[in-house]
Motif scaffolding. Structure first.
Motif, PDB file in Angstrom:
ATOM      1  N   GLU A 193      50.078  47.492  30.454  1.00  0.00           N
ATOM      2  CA  GLU A 193      49.319  46.622  29.561  1.00  0.00           C
ATOM      3  C   GLU A 193      48.005  47.313  29.182  1.00  0.00           C
ATOM      4  OE1 GLU A 193      50.069  45.996  32.695  1.00  0.00           O
ATOM      5  OE2 GLU A 193      48.292  45.367  33.795  1.00  0.00           O
ATOM      6  N   ALA A 231      57.461  47.590  43.847  1.00  0.00           N
ATOM      7  CA  ALA A 231      56.883  48.901  44.172  1.00  0.00           C
ATOM      8  C   ALA A 231      57.482  49.989  43.284  1.00  0.00           C
ATOM      9  CB  ALA A 231      57.125  49.234  45.639  1.00  0.00           C
ATOM     10  N   PHE A 237      58.823  39.147  32.332  1.00  0.00           N
ATOM     11  CA  PHE A 237      57.822  39.893  33.087  1.00  0.00           C
ATOM     12  C   PHE A 237      56.498  39.143  33.030  1.00  0.00           C
ATOM     13  CE2 PHE A 237      54.165  42.796  32.961  1.00  0.00           C
ATOM     14  CZ  PHE A 237      54.292  43.398  34.193  1.00  0.00           C
ATOM     15  N   TYR A 281      51.885  56.111  36.229  1.00  0.00           N
ATOM     16  CA  TYR A 281      52.140  56.014  37.673  1.00  0.00           C
ATOM     17  C   TYR A 281      51.176  56.901  38.454  1.00  0.00           C
ATOM     18  CZ  TYR A 281      55.216  55.045  41.656  1.00  0.00           C
ATOM     19  OH  TYR A 281      55.730  54.609  42.838  1.00  0.00           O
ATOM     20  N   SER A 282      50.857  58.068  37.888  1.00  0.00           N
ATOM     21  CA  SER A 282      49.952  58.995  38.591  1.00  0.00           C
ATOM     22  C   SER A 282      48.541  58.396  38.699  1.00  0.00           C
ATOM     23  CB  SER A 282      49.902  60.351  37.873  1.00  0.00           C
ATOM     24  OG  SER A 282      49.097  60.280  36.711  1.00  0.00           O
ATOM     25  N   VAL A 341      57.555  61.605  29.293  1.00  0.00           N
ATOM     26  CA  VAL A 341      57.729  60.319  29.979  1.00  0.00           C
ATOM     27  C   VAL A 341      56.337  59.791  30.339  1.00  0.00           C
ATOM     28  CG1 VAL A 341      58.868  59.101  31.879  1.00  0.00           C
ATOM     29  CG2 VAL A 341      59.938  61.137  30.900  1.00  0.00           C
ATOM     30  N   ARG A 367      51.162  48.285  34.910  1.00  0.00           N
ATOM     31  CA  ARG A 367      52.449  48.112  34.241  1.00  0.00           C
ATOM     32  C   ARG A 367      52.414  48.447  32.754  1.00  0.00           C
ATOM     33  NH1 ARG A 367      56.195  45.681  37.223  1.00  0.00           N
ATOM     34  NH2 ARG A 367      57.438  46.819  35.725  1.00  0.00           N
ATOM     35  N   ARG A 413      65.105  47.606  34.664  1.00  0.00           N
ATOM     36  CA  ARG A 413      64.892  49.039  34.829  1.00  0.00           C
ATOM     37  C   ARG A 413      63.832  49.230  35.903  1.00  0.00           C
ATOM     38  NH1 ARG A 413      62.258  52.251  29.823  1.00  0.00           N
ATOM     39  NH2 ARG A 413      60.393  51.625  30.943  1.00  0.00           N
ATOM     40  N   GLN A 441      58.124  49.387  40.080  1.00  0.00           N
ATOM     41  CA  GLN A 441      57.823  48.933  38.718  1.00  0.00           C
ATOM     42  C   GLN A 441      59.022  48.279  38.039  1.00  0.00           C
ATOM     43  OE1 GLN A 441      55.901  51.964  36.359  1.00  0.00           O
ATOM     44  NE2 GLN A 441      54.043  51.769  37.578  1.00  0.00           N
ATOM     45  N   ALA A 442      59.782  47.448  38.784  1.00  0.00           N
ATOM     46  CA  ALA A 442      60.904  46.740  38.151  1.00  0.00           C
ATOM     47  C   ALA A 442      60.395  46.059  36.893  1.00  0.00           C
ATOM     48  CB  ALA A 442      61.484  45.719  39.117  1.00  0.00           C
ATOM     49  N   GLY A 443      61.080  46.287  35.769  1.00  0.00           N
ATOM     50  CA  GLY A 443      60.582  45.756  34.508  1.00  0.00           C
ATOM     51  C   GLY A 443      61.651  45.611  33.451  1.00  0.00           C
ATOM     52  N   PRO A 455      50.269  53.172  40.483  1.00  0.00           N
ATOM     53  CA  PRO A 455      51.643  52.646  40.468  1.00  0.00           C
ATOM     54  C   PRO A 455      51.706  51.150  40.148  1.00  0.00           C
ATOM     55  CG  PRO A 455      51.278  53.984  42.428  1.00  0.00           C
ATOM     56  CD  PRO A 455      49.939  53.801  41.772  1.00  0.00           C
ATOM     57  N   PHE A 499      63.739  57.043  36.188  1.00  0.00           N
ATOM     58  CA  PHE A 499      64.129  55.667  35.896  1.00  0.00           C
ATOM     59  C   PHE A 499      65.481  55.374  36.536  1.00  0.00           C
ATOM     60  CE2 PHE A 499      61.366  56.619  32.242  1.00  0.00           C
ATOM     61  CZ  PHE A 499      60.544  55.508  32.271  1.00  0.00           C
ATOM     62  N   ASN A 556      52.262  39.314  34.837  1.00  0.00           N
ATOM     63  CA  ASN A 556      51.307  39.900  35.781  1.00  0.00           C
ATOM     64  C   ASN A 556      50.233  38.846  36.041  1.00  0.00           C
ATOM     65  OD1 ASN A 556      50.606  41.970  37.438  1.00  0.00           O
ATOM     66  ND2 ASN A 556      49.884  43.343  35.829  1.00  0.00           N
ATOM     67  N   GLU A 560      55.299  57.117  31.306  1.00  0.00           N
ATOM     68  CA  GLU A 560      55.288  56.288  32.532  1.00  0.00           C
ATOM     69  C   GLU A 560      54.874  57.117  33.750  1.00  0.00           C
ATOM     70  OE1 GLU A 560      57.576  56.133  30.208  1.00  0.00           O
ATOM     71  OE2 GLU A 560      58.037  54.014  29.784  1.00  0.00           O
ATOM     72  N   ARG A 561      55.190  58.411  33.727  1.00  0.00           N
ATOM     73  CA  ARG A 561      54.807  59.268  34.864  1.00  0.00           C
ATOM     74  C   ARG A 561      53.293  59.365  34.974  1.00  0.00           C
ATOM     75  NH1 ARG A 561      59.156  63.740  33.288  1.00  0.00           N
ATOM     76  NH2 ARG A 561      60.938  62.871  34.388  1.00  0.00           N
ATOM     77  N   PHE A 585      61.292  52.318  38.043  1.00  0.00           N
ATOM     78  CA  PHE A 585      60.709  53.655  37.890  1.00  0.00           C
ATOM     79  C   PHE A 585      59.977  53.997  39.177  1.00  0.00           C
ATOM     80  CE2 PHE A 585      57.160  56.399  36.345  1.00  0.00           C
ATOM     81  CZ  PHE A 585      57.937  57.462  35.920  1.00  0.00           C
ATOM     82  N   ASP A 586      60.363  55.117  39.800  1.00  0.00           N
ATOM     83  CA  ASP A 586      59.795  55.449  41.118  1.00  0.00           C
ATOM     84  C   ASP A 586      58.646  56.453  41.022  1.00  0.00           C
ATOM     85  OD1 ASP A 586      60.939  57.886  40.581  1.00  0.00           O
ATOM     86  OD2 ASP A 586      62.418  57.812  42.189  1.00  0.00           O
ATOM     87  N   GLY A 587      58.167  56.682  39.806  1.00  0.00           N
ATOM     88  CA  GLY A 587      57.097  57.660  39.630  1.00  0.00           C
ATOM     89  C   GLY A 587      57.607  58.915  38.940  1.00  0.00           C
ATOM     90  N   GLN A 588      58.900  59.213  39.112  1.00  0.00           N
ATOM     91  CA  GLN A 588      59.505  60.371  38.466  1.00  0.00           C
ATOM     92  C   GLN A 588      60.740  60.006  37.646  1.00  0.00           C
ATOM     93  OE1 GLN A 588      58.443  63.440  38.044  1.00  0.00           O
ATOM     94  NE2 GLN A 588      56.585  62.897  39.150  1.00  0.00           N
TER      95      GLN A 588
END
Lengths: 162, 419
Positions: free
Chosen positions: A126, B332, B294, A117-118, A111, A124, B352, B334-336, A121, B359, B296, A113-114, B354-357
């Motif tokens: 890009e 916060a 979306f 995010y690390s 994943v 996005r 979707r 990452q709504a996307g 956050p 979806f 930015n 995305e993790r 994503f809270d870091g861990q």
């Protein structure tokens, strides 16, 4: 299980680092940015994220390559958001732009995305994405290509600050 | 537990090529003329290993749910008559295995006409990075058999033709749009500081049996965001992330029957880069357009929805009456990747987070053509990788199709609430 996983993780990272050596790809995981910041403790550095699938990223590497030719001690860390399966092509691209001597990493997570995010956050996904860390490691995020002038300007300011 | 095991597996896979690469590097320096072959091999490895998680879904006029998904390099179509609990045995649309793109912004598209014809389009990745053909096939026997796939991009160059969208009106017309890089190799086109990718279309007037010549709808699109297409009273309307001015990446619509490129978002997102993050469009029963996107940009960041009052969008002086952008989801988390579907006055928005861990899949329902909305509903979570949440709606049902690596394909019901 959790401890075993942690032990294996440590072993793999240690082995990975030893096996790849300088100028090779290192596996970027959720704690890699902490490790990178440790390496650059008290020093400014540029973290640049790119992908083989991103048209603008190739131009970004070109710019960094030009900068690297005149800046012998460019504090640069390059992270590919591709997968380790693409290691040969990632290394070929870096070599093409004369960037093979820098600290280079590749995303390793089912994943990705993790990992994004690390790092941040609010990022996005890009690309290219850059973070300019000053010597106190306050960072400035930038989406899209940075120009050579912007980078030289940043280098000048941050070297003076030191 | 699953998460840990997955992670160790990934690391195990990761280490081998790294060590192998290091050994190879120590052995001999690769030849410069090997570069192209190596590039090719790496690209093919990427195609073979990509998790084909992105699916296409559609509802037909009888409320049956149609699904297009990729397995073992085949595009498979099946349908469900009970809201996704059971599916018919899948029919292969691809006679030979091929690299059907089905990750992130790429997914197979499926549309079912009012006459019951089933249409499928997809992007077939080719040997060179980012190069692809736009493919199409149809079924006139209720999805039992499909015609041999055809290539829609008539230039046939090994360059980027990607990010297809498909719409069928069910009265014999089928339209496909995609992002096309052919002007890059066209010497008659003056080089510009903007992008050399544009939006192209192919339209069929005989139910998909044959397509007219490719037509350029617009120059200077963004290069790697998904497109959208919906069939309105004034014909098919395409929706895509455009490049305005030198490098402002906001959204545009244009009718395929001619007419102007109309700017529908104004977020001032100036980026010399790839967002990899598009939007969706749908038309309601009164001809209003509903868009989600979306951005930015300087003016706003996150995902948004707006309604565009119905008008003849193909008129050169078409003026747009648009609602203010409505912010969706939690920035916060990452709504996307928002999407929208419409049926009559019923509009369904999905996205979707994503809270870091993990979806999660979210939806919001309107029963008055987008004037008022239900509270956001969190429909499910996923422990591993997850596709975008796809909205499906008709007069009776509102569903969200969500394909996830750990939990499989889910068809989630959106709560209707009080009438």
């Amino acid at each position: 299980m959790k401890r075993l996983a942690a032990a294996l993780l440590f072993l793999w990272l240690a082995l990975g680092a030893a096996a790849v050596g300088a100028g090779e790809l290192r596996p970027f995981t959720a704690d890699s940015l902490t490790a990178i910041r440790h390496t650059f403790a008290g020093r400014p550095f540029i973290l640049t994220l790119w992908s083989l699938t991103c048209h603008h990223c190739v131009k970004e590497l070109q710019t960094l390559g030009r900068l690297a030719r005149s800046e012998r001690n460019l504090p640069l860390v390059i992270v590919s958001t591709d997968t380790p399966a693409e290691a040969p092509e990632i290394r070929a691209a870096l070599k093409r732009f004369g960037l093979e001597r820098f600290d280079t990493w590749v995303f390793v997570d089912a994943v990705p995305e993790r990992l994004r995010y690390s790092i941040d956050p609010s990022w996005r996904g890009e690309l290219p994405r850059s973070y300019l860390f000053d010597s106190a490691h306050r960072r400035e995020a930038h989406s899209g290509m940075l120009s050579e002038a912007q980078l030289r300007n940043w280098l000048r300011q941050n070297r003076q600050a030191r | 537990m699953r998460w840990r095991t997955g992670r160790i597996g990934v690391l195990a896979m990761a280490l081998l090529p790294l060590v192998a690469a290091a050994q190879q590097h120590a052995g001999h320096a690769p030849q410069a003329d090997d570069a192209e072959a190596r590039r090719q091999r790496a690209w093919e490895a990427r195609l073979a290993e990509a998790t084909p998680l992105s699916v296409g879904a559609a509802l037909d006029s009888r409320g049956r749910l149609w699904l297009a998904r990729v397995e073992n390099r085949h595009l498979l179509v099946s349908h469900s008559t009970d809201g996704g609990r059971n599916f018919s045995s899948p029919v292969a649309v691809t006679p030979q295995p091929e690299a059907v793109m089905a990750d992130a912004e790429n997914r197979p598209k499926i549309a079912v006409g009012a006459d019951g014809s089933v249409h499928v389009s997809w992007t077939q990745s080719l040997g060179k990075p980012m190069s692809a053909h736009i493919r199409y096939a149809r079924s006139t026997d209720g999805g039992r058999t499909f015609t041999p796939p055809i290539i829609l991009n008539d230039d046939r160059q090994i360059i980027s033709h990607r990010f297809d969208s498909l719409a069928a009106d069910g009265r014999g017309r089928v339209a496909v749009v995609w992002l096309d890089a052919r002007s890059r190799t066209d010497r008659t086109v003056k080089k510009s500081p903007q992008t050399d990718v544009g939006l192209y279309a192919a339209v069929s007037e005989d139910g998909g049996a044959t397509f007219g010549r490719n037509r350029k709808v617009a120059d200077h699109s963004c290069q790697c965001c998904r497109t959208g297409l919906t069939w309105t009273a004034s014909g098919p309307i395409a929706y895509w992330r455009h490049v305005f001015g030198r490098n402002i990446r906001d959204f545009a619509i244009a009718g395929l029957n001619g007419g102007p490129v109309l700017r529908v978002t104004d977020d001032a997102w100036e980026i010399d880069g790839c967002p990899h993050h598009g939007g969706g469009i749908a038309v309601d029963g009164r001809g209003n357009l509903h868009i989600a996107w979306f951005t930015n940009g300087e003016k706003r960041k996150g995902i948004f929805y707006r309604r565009i009052a119905g008008t003849d969008f193909s008129k050169a002086d078409a003026r747009l009456d648009m609602s203010a952008p409505l912010s969706l989801g939690d920035p916060a988390r990452q709504a996307g990747h928002p999407a929208v579907a419409a049926a009559g006055d019923r509009i369904l928005l999905t996205w979707r987070e994503f809270d870091g861990q993990r979806f999660s899949a979210w939806a919001m329902l309107s029963r008055d053509a987008g004037t008022s909305w239900s509270a956001p509903q969190k429909l499910a979570e996923a422990a591993q990788q997850a596709d975008y949440a796809l909205p499906l709606i008709d007069a009776q049902q509102a569903w969200v199709v969500w394909n996830t690596a750990a939990e499989g394909l889910r068809v989630l019901t959106v709560a209707e609430g009080r009438p």
